[in-house]
Design a protein around this motif. Structure first.
Motif, PDB file in Angstrom:
ATOM      1  N   ASN A   1      12.103   6.775  -6.935  1.00  0.00           N
ATOM      2  CA  ASN A   1      11.850   5.560  -6.179  1.00  0.00           C
ATOM      3  C   ASN A   1      10.803   5.889  -5.119  1.00  0.00           C
ATOM      4  OD1 ASN A   1      11.971   3.029  -5.080  1.00  0.00           O
ATOM      5  ND2 ASN A   1      13.853   3.408  -3.939  1.00  0.00           N
ATOM      6  N   ILE A   2       9.552   5.604  -5.439  1.00  0.00           N
ATOM      7  CA  ILE A   2       8.434   5.954  -4.562  1.00  0.00           C
ATOM      8  C   ILE A   2       8.030   4.739  -3.730  1.00  0.00           C
ATOM      9  CG2 ILE A   2       6.055   6.828  -4.475  1.00  0.00           C
ATOM     10  CD1 ILE A   2       8.052   8.863  -5.592  1.00  0.00           C
ATOM     11  N   GLU A   3       7.924   4.955  -2.418  1.00  0.00           N
ATOM     12  CA  GLU A   3       7.489   3.889  -1.521  1.00  0.00           C
ATOM     13  C   GLU A   3       5.992   3.654  -1.669  1.00  0.00           C
ATOM     14  OE1 GLU A   3       8.828   4.340   2.632  1.00  0.00           O
ATOM     15  OE2 GLU A   3      10.046   5.997   1.880  1.00  0.00           O
ATOM     16  N   PHE A   4       5.554   2.444  -1.321  1.00  0.00           N
ATOM     17  CA  PHE A   4       4.124   2.177  -1.251  1.00  0.00           C
ATOM     18  C   PHE A   4       3.559   2.865  -0.017  1.00  0.00           C
ATOM     19  CE2 PHE A   4       5.147  -1.570  -3.888  1.00  0.00           C
ATOM     20  CZ  PHE A   4       4.245  -1.349  -4.903  1.00  0.00           C
ATOM     21  N   SER A   5       2.354   3.364  -0.133  1.00  0.00           N
ATOM     22  CA  SER A   5       1.686   3.994   0.991  1.00  0.00           C
ATOM     23  C   SER A   5       1.492   2.982   2.113  1.00  0.00           C
ATOM     24  CB  SER A   5       0.320   4.534   0.545  1.00  0.00           C
ATOM     25  OG  SER A   5      -0.412   4.974   1.657  1.00  0.00           O
ATOM     26  N   ASP A   6       1.828   3.402   3.327  1.00  0.00           N
ATOM     27  CA  ASP A   6       1.609   2.524   4.478  1.00  0.00           C
ATOM     28  C   ASP A   6       0.814   3.223   5.576  1.00  0.00           C
ATOM     29  OD1 ASP A   6       3.432   4.251   5.650  1.00  0.00           O
ATOM     30  OD2 ASP A   6       5.082   2.810   5.668  1.00  0.00           O
TER      31      ASP A   6
END
Length: 188
Positions: free
Chosen positions: A44-49
């Protein structure tokens, strides 16, 4: 050497089959190397912020840290809409600009048509170059017809995988020797 195998998509199976075959061959030839297989389907990879990669935790932190620790990265990427998948691009976006400095990066690309063989050249190599990777010049291109029943049936593809592995390790070891010599010359 620390090697990461990065399967860059959340869908499909041919890229996974191809990268797993490369990992199998790699481990047979270089069992002493420390390896990590990262399949983005399982994470479960987060979107880059825009945060520093060290500020991510969970699966995102695991992936970014493993990539930053690696000496060699072998990327498996399918071709979607004549480009790399957004999941793979997001991984690059999570990392600092010079994240791949002094890392040797090789690629295996999969596509449904041989018309997409340039996606690595036009889409992926410029990103890797911008991030300062030492890019293995040749990559393995695998068409849908090369994989049947979750097995690679084209002997030429298997031969190219062997060459990719050898070229990648030779390049990584050569660069490492040069960098070690340069460090010695500084005398610190």
């Amino acid at each position: 050497m620390k090697t990461v195998f990065l399967q860059g998509s959340r869908v499909g199976s041919k890229t996974l089959v191809s990268l797993k075959k490369i990992e199998e061959k790699y481990l047979h030839k270089y069992p002493e190397h420390e390896t990590t297989f990262i399949d983005l389907k399982d994470l479960n990879i987060e979107f880059s912020d825009g945060r520093n990669y060290l500020d991510y935790d969970g699966d995102t932190g695991f992936v970014t840290k493993k990539i930053m620790e690696a000496d060699i990265i072998i990327i498996g990427s399918p071709t979607f809409q004549a480009s790399i998948p957004a999941t793979l691009k997001n991984i690059f976006d999570l990392l600092p600009q010079k994240a791949l400095d002094k890392k040797t990066v090789a690629m295996v690309m999969t596509a449904g048509s041989d018309k997409h063989f340039l996606v690595a050249e036009i889409q992926l190599k410029p990103i890797l170059g911008y991030m300062k990777a030492n890019i293995v010049p040749n990559y393995v291109f695998v068409k849908d017809t090369d994989v049947i029943n979750q097995d690679i049936v084209n002997d030429d593809v298997l031969y190219r995988m062997d060459n990719l592995i050898e070229n990648t390790v030779v390049l990584a070891e050569t660069y490492q020797a040069v960098w070690d010599k340069t460090e010695e010359d500084y005398g610190f």
